[in-house]
Design an enzyme around this catalytic site. Sequence first.
Site, PDB file in Angstrom:
ATOM      1  N   ASP A   1     -35.473  -2.886 -29.897  1.00 17.87           N
ATOM      2  CA  ASP A   1     -35.431  -4.280 -29.451  1.00 17.87           C
ATOM      3  C   ASP A   1     -34.069  -4.633 -28.873  1.00 17.87           C
ATOM      4  OD1 ASP A   1     -35.909  -6.945 -29.015  1.00 17.87           O
ATOM      5  OD2 ASP A   1     -35.816  -7.523 -31.120  1.00 17.87           O
TER       6      ASP A   1
ATOM      7  N   ASP B   1     -35.027  -7.382 -20.675  1.00 16.32           N
ATOM      8  CA  ASP B   1     -35.561  -7.237 -22.023  1.00 16.32           C
ATOM      9  C   ASP B   1     -36.536  -6.063 -22.079  1.00 16.32           C
ATOM     10  OD1 ASP B   1     -35.893  -8.136 -24.755  1.00 16.32           O
ATOM     11  OD2 ASP B   1     -37.865  -8.871 -24.157  1.00 16.32           O
TER      12      ASP B   1
END
Length: 437
Positions: free
Chosen positions: A113, A315
Amino acid sequence: MASSLYSFLLALSIVYIFVAPTHSTSRTALNHRHEAKVTGFQIMLEHVDSGKNLTKFQLLERAIERGSRRLQRLEAMLNGPSGVETSVYAGDGEYLMNLSIGTPAQPFSAIMDTGSDLIWTQCQPCTQCFNQSTPIFNPQGSSSFSTLPCSSQLCQALSSPTCSNNFCQYTYGYGDGSETQGSMGTETLTFGSVSIPNITFGCGENNQGFGQGNGAGLVGMGRGPLSLPSQLDVTKFSYCMTPIGSSTPSNLLLGSLANSVTAGSPNTTLIQSSQIPTFYYITLNGLSVGSTRLPIDPSAFALNSNNGTGGIIIDSGTTLTYFVNNAYQSVRQEFISQINLPVVNGSSSGFDLCFQTPSDPSNLQIPTFVMHFDGGDLELPSENYFISPSNGLICLAMGSSSQGMSIFGNIQQQNMLVVYDTGNSVVSFASAQCGAS
């Protein structure tokens, strides 16, 4: 060029590590427990749905649902009230990292992440734990586990640390009711044949709202001191993501291996927000569809340094790319105008804009799509912004964000070498056949 270079590096060294004496910097001061500095190694990444007997439509549907949930979490981070006891983080994601923890080493998988910092996994004794495919880690059975004292700088790096019997405690919330709570500790993490001692992590003993078969925890790759790159004191990492549905693993390179990869132009300047310093904000000046430069003011993608609103982040865990509404509507209308095919409802598959394809595929002309970064123009391959969830249908892999922040998602990054260089505040891109031997 980048593809062949990347393949050469992977063939040259599946896992590489070099140790050298630590040097005194502000970052290594937080890593005083490490006796050696890791300078480079590789981690294999698997898509969370890899190996499951799912159709292409099901794979896309699940990925878009996860991405939509992640978008809500990211937006919750922007809108969370100041001074709340529990901070909100991104969580969730699309790519699993396989690693081991403890001595003896116990394997588990965790989400990679780039939108959060904490490394955590489920631990015994568990007040509330979700099902995972591997045994839940028991720190009492590991000879290398240590609790983290409350006075530790990495304990203080938590936004809301608490203390119990001089043991550092954490709580991470993820914006949609998901939450992990537990004790902070240090442990040996093993990636392939590379073992790294004294990594600070969260031992999650109360984990709510997770458990969808997506690993046993999370490895934060963000910009804060608790993330894996920060704890290893590496300022470069890169990944090359294989497309959704591919059985070939993706690759994550850290440190000197990422240093060896020259992605070249285009690139974009990294910006760090004082409000949400974890995120990788990038510098986007505009967009083009075909030969048309869209009438979007660059301020639509600018980060407001005063209040932390706006901006665009890159992201790994968000599936689609989301632009602020006025920018997205401009993109949407220009594609409708240039493609000139019947628009159909794609909401059942999670898309906002879909077209009915002609019976003769050779008649399908997809306009180019270019992202104008401050360090060059990135022209995406058409399969990175139009995908076909079913026969006779193509859909735009983009959407609209509602809270003023845009997100460069992972479908747009597939089959692309993406190099993060925080030391020089730049992200670089190069086309590549990810996973190629």
